[in-house]
Each structure stands twice: as C-alpha cells, then as structure tokens.
Design an enzyme around this catalytic site. Structure first.
Site, PDB file in Angstrom:
ATOM      1  N   GLY A   1       0.666  -1.228   0.070  1.00 28.83           N
ATOM      2  CA  GLY A   1      -0.097  -0.087   0.057  1.00 28.83           C
ATOM      3  C   GLY A   1       0.852   1.268   0.082  1.00 28.83           C
ATOM      4  O   GLY A   1       0.380   2.276  -0.556  1.00 28.83           O
TER       5      GLY A   1
ATOM      6  N   ASP B   1       0.498   3.303   4.281  1.00 34.05           N
ATOM      7  CA  ASP B   1      -0.495   4.277   3.556  1.00 34.05           C
ATOM      8  C   ASP B   1      -1.658   4.787   4.628  1.00 34.05           C
ATOM      9  O   ASP B   1      -1.914   5.820   4.646  1.00 34.05           O
ATOM     10  CB  ASP B   1      -1.193   3.305   2.278  1.00 34.05           C
ATOM     11  CG  ASP B   1      -1.711   1.905   2.958  1.00 34.05           C
ATOM     12  OD1 ASP B   1      -1.569   1.540   4.156  1.00 34.05           O
ATOM     13  OD2 ASP B   1      -2.111   1.263   1.992  1.00 34.05           O
TER      14      ASP B   1
ATOM     15  N   ASP C   1      -5.886   2.407  10.354  1.00 35.06           N
ATOM     16  CA  ASP C   1      -7.181   2.166  10.097  1.00 35.06           C
ATOM     17  C   ASP C   1      -7.742   1.524  11.784  1.00 35.06           C
ATOM     18  O   ASP C   1      -7.761   2.422  12.689  1.00 35.06           O
ATOM     19  CB  ASP C   1      -7.815   1.054   9.274  1.00 35.06           C
ATOM     20  CG  ASP C   1      -9.382   0.642   9.255  1.00 35.06           C
ATOM     21  OD1 ASP C   1     -10.052   1.503  10.116  1.00 35.06           O
ATOM     22  OD2 ASP C   1      -9.667  -0.416   8.438  1.00 35.06           O
TER      23      ASP C   1
ATOM     24  N   LYS D   1      -7.844   7.216   9.875  1.00 37.52           N
ATOM     25  CA  LYS D   1      -9.174   7.093   9.815  1.00 37.52           C
ATOM     26  C   LYS D   1      -9.577   7.647  11.257  1.00 37.52           C
ATOM     27  O   LYS D   1      -9.094   7.237  12.288  1.00 37.52           O
ATOM     28  CB  LYS D   1     -10.099   5.719   9.617  1.00 37.52           C
ATOM     29  CG  LYS D   1      -9.525   5.468   8.404  1.00 37.52           C
ATOM     30  CD  LYS D   1     -10.368   4.080   7.976  1.00 37.52           C
ATOM     31  CE  LYS D   1     -10.141   3.603   6.625  1.00 37.52           C
ATOM     32  NZ  LYS D   1     -10.867   2.277   6.344  1.00 37.52           N
TER      33      LYS D   1
ATOM     34  N   PHE E   1     -14.098   3.247   3.004  1.00 35.96           N
ATOM     35  CA  PHE E   1     -13.199   2.622   2.191  1.00 35.96           C
ATOM     36  C   PHE E   1     -12.477   3.636   1.157  1.00 35.96           C
ATOM     37  O   PHE E   1     -13.325   3.908   0.166  1.00 35.96           O
ATOM     38  CB  PHE E   1     -13.773   1.483   1.972  1.00 35.96           C
ATOM     39  CG  PHE E   1     -12.778   0.493   1.307  1.00 35.96           C
ATOM     40  CD1 PHE E   1     -11.977  -0.176   2.356  1.00 35.96           C
ATOM     41  CD2 PHE E   1     -12.472   0.191  -0.101  1.00 35.96           C
ATOM     42  CE1 PHE E   1     -10.927  -1.044   1.786  1.00 35.96           C
ATOM     43  CE2 PHE E   1     -11.316  -0.654  -0.293  1.00 35.96           C
ATOM     44  CZ  PHE E   1     -10.648  -1.273   0.813  1.00 35.96           C
TER      45      PHE E   1
ATOM     46  N   ASP F   1      -5.727   0.004  -2.222  1.00 34.74           N
ATOM     47  CA  ASP F   1      -6.270  -0.797  -3.388  1.00 34.74           C
ATOM     48  C   ASP F   1      -7.686  -1.549  -2.714  1.00 34.74           C
ATOM     49  O   ASP F   1      -7.957  -1.653  -1.786  1.00 34.74           O
ATOM     50  CB  ASP F   1      -5.519  -1.963  -3.716  1.00 34.74           C
ATOM     51  CG  ASP F   1      -5.343  -3.228  -2.629  1.00 34.74           C
ATOM     52  OD1 ASP F   1      -4.919  -2.703  -1.677  1.00 34.74           O
ATOM     53  OD2 ASP F   1      -5.803  -4.339  -2.999  1.00 34.74           O
TER      54      ASP F   1
ATOM     55  N   ARG G   1      -4.631   0.851  -7.247  1.00 30.03           N
ATOM     56  CA  ARG G   1      -3.437   1.557  -6.568  1.00 30.03           C
ATOM     57  C   ARG G   1      -3.148   2.498  -7.478  1.00 30.03           C
ATOM     58  O   ARG G   1      -2.317   3.522  -7.090  1.00 30.03           O
ATOM     59  CB  ARG G   1      -2.604   0.423  -6.588  1.00 30.03           C
ATOM     60  CG  ARG G   1      -2.635  -0.698  -5.384  1.00 30.03           C
ATOM     61  CD  ARG G   1      -1.436  -1.447  -5.268  1.00 30.03           C
ATOM     62  NE  ARG G   1      -1.694  -2.691  -4.712  1.00 30.03           N
ATOM     63  CZ  ARG G   1      -1.931  -2.849  -3.569  1.00 30.03           C
ATOM     64  NH1 ARG G   1      -1.911  -1.955  -2.282  1.00 30.03           N
ATOM     65  NH2 ARG G   1      -1.941  -4.196  -3.149  1.00 30.03           N
TER      66      ARG G   1
END
Ligand code: IMP
Ligand code: MG
Length: 188
Positions: free
Chosen positions: A48, A104, A107, A136, A157, A164, A170
């Site tokens: 990512g 990246d 979460d 997030k 999301f 991705d 990506r």
C-alpha cells in the site's frame, strides 16, 4: 476498459494530486528536520505504501537506509481480518539507528502496532516512530498512533495512490471513496 475509467468507480475524490503533493512537501520537511542528526532507516509497509514511500523519500534532504516489509492483513476485503502477517522470517538489525515505519493508512492500527512491536522486540533500534498518509477518525483499541499523519479522514473505504480494493485502483493518482455498489458487487 482503460485504467482512467477506474476514476468513475469513485463516489468522490478526497485528495487530488496537488493536495497530496503539498502535504508530502510538508511531511518531508518535518522528517528531514527531525532526523537531521540521526542514522535513519525507513521501513516501508508494502504494497500500500509504494507510491507514498517513493514520493516522500524523493523529497527528503537527509541520508537514510530503506527496508521494505510485506505485510498482509486485509486479504482483499474491506474489513481487516484482525490478524497481521509480516512476511519476513528474519528481521534486520537496527542497532544504533532510528526507525521510521511508513504505511498508507491507519485504520484499526493493528498493522502498525504489529510492525512496531516486532521491530522493537527483534531489531534493537534506538527508537521507532511512524508515519501514515491517512488516519481514519475512529475509536481504536491499540496503544499506538502514528507520529506523523498526512490527513485525518472519515471511516470510509478509500482507494487510490497505493490503496487498493482486490488489488485494483492503486494506480489512481488521487485518493477517493469507493462507490458502495462496487464494494457490494465487485466485478473483478
Ligand atoms: P489496520 O491494520 O486496520 O490499521 O489497517 C491498515 C492496513 O489495511 C493498511 O496498511 C491498508 O493496507 C489496509 N486498509 C485499511 N483501510 C483501508 C482503506 O480504506 N482502503 C484500502 N486499504 C485499507
Ligand atoms: Mg497495507
């Protein structure tokens, strides 16, 4: 279908190329200042953070060493499996070095927690810090938050710029929210 058609799968764009680039300029300046007098190893979490790592490191004005770790937790789904697999049998030795883990998106935080814990336990670094381009806004159950964050985002999301869904999107130059219908009915 050409790659550019993938942009039509976005509900909306959150960050365009200019916004990403200017934030990377700022992050790179902070990192260059912070690690000016240190021996730095950047640990990039693949896949990512591929784009992020390349673009961020190109902006650094200090010397650094780069390691990449393949880490899997999502298995192509939009919710984490809860388990984090670090695909490295033997971890490197980071004694005498500061480590900056780059990912990246933050979460649940389980990925970053697992990677930082493993580096602390097995690699003997001076100090491990972390950077994620996105974080997030949600309640987390881990005892870690990134030291550097590009953008705080709603709990949606997101895809693009390395992020991705089932290996797709990506290569979008922007970061956006994936249409709900695509998640429900992946035609991949
Ligand atoms: P965490 O362990 O729950 O913090 O999840 C971090 C990893 O899950 C990241 O390295 C991403 O690969 C993936 N991930 C989390 N949220 C998203 C998202 O919104 N889009 C794409 N990948 C995501
Ligand atoms: Mg990841």
């Amino acid at each position: 279908m050409s790659t550019n058609d993938n942009i039509n799968d976005l509900e909306r764009v959150l960050f365009n190329e200019n916004e990403i680039n200017s934030r990377l300029d700022e992050l790179a300046e902070s990192i260059s200042n912070q690690y000016d007098k240190c021996k730095l190893t950047v640990v990039s979490i693949m896949n990512g953070s591929l784009m992020l790592t390349a673009d961020l490191l190109a902006r650094l004005e200090i010397d650094f060493d780069l390691r990449c770790l393949n880490v899997e937790s999502y298995y192509g789904e939009t919710k984490g499996s809860g388990e984090v697999f670090i695909n490295s049998i033997r971890m490197p030795n980071f004694s005498g070095r500061h480590v900056l883990v780059v990912d990246d998106i933050f979460d649940t935080g389980k990925t970053l927690e697992a990677v930082v814990e493993r580096i602390n336990c097995e690699c003997n670094p001076i100090k491990v810090s972390s950077l994620t381009l996105l974080k997030k806004k949600k309640e987390i159950k881990v005892n870690i938050t990134p030291d550097f964050v590009g953008f705080e985002v709603d709990d949606l999301f997101l895809v693009g710029y390395g992020l991705d869904y089932h290996g797709k999107y990506r290569n979008l130059p922007v970061i956006g929210e994936l249409k709900k219908g695509i998640i429900a009915n992946p035609t991949l």
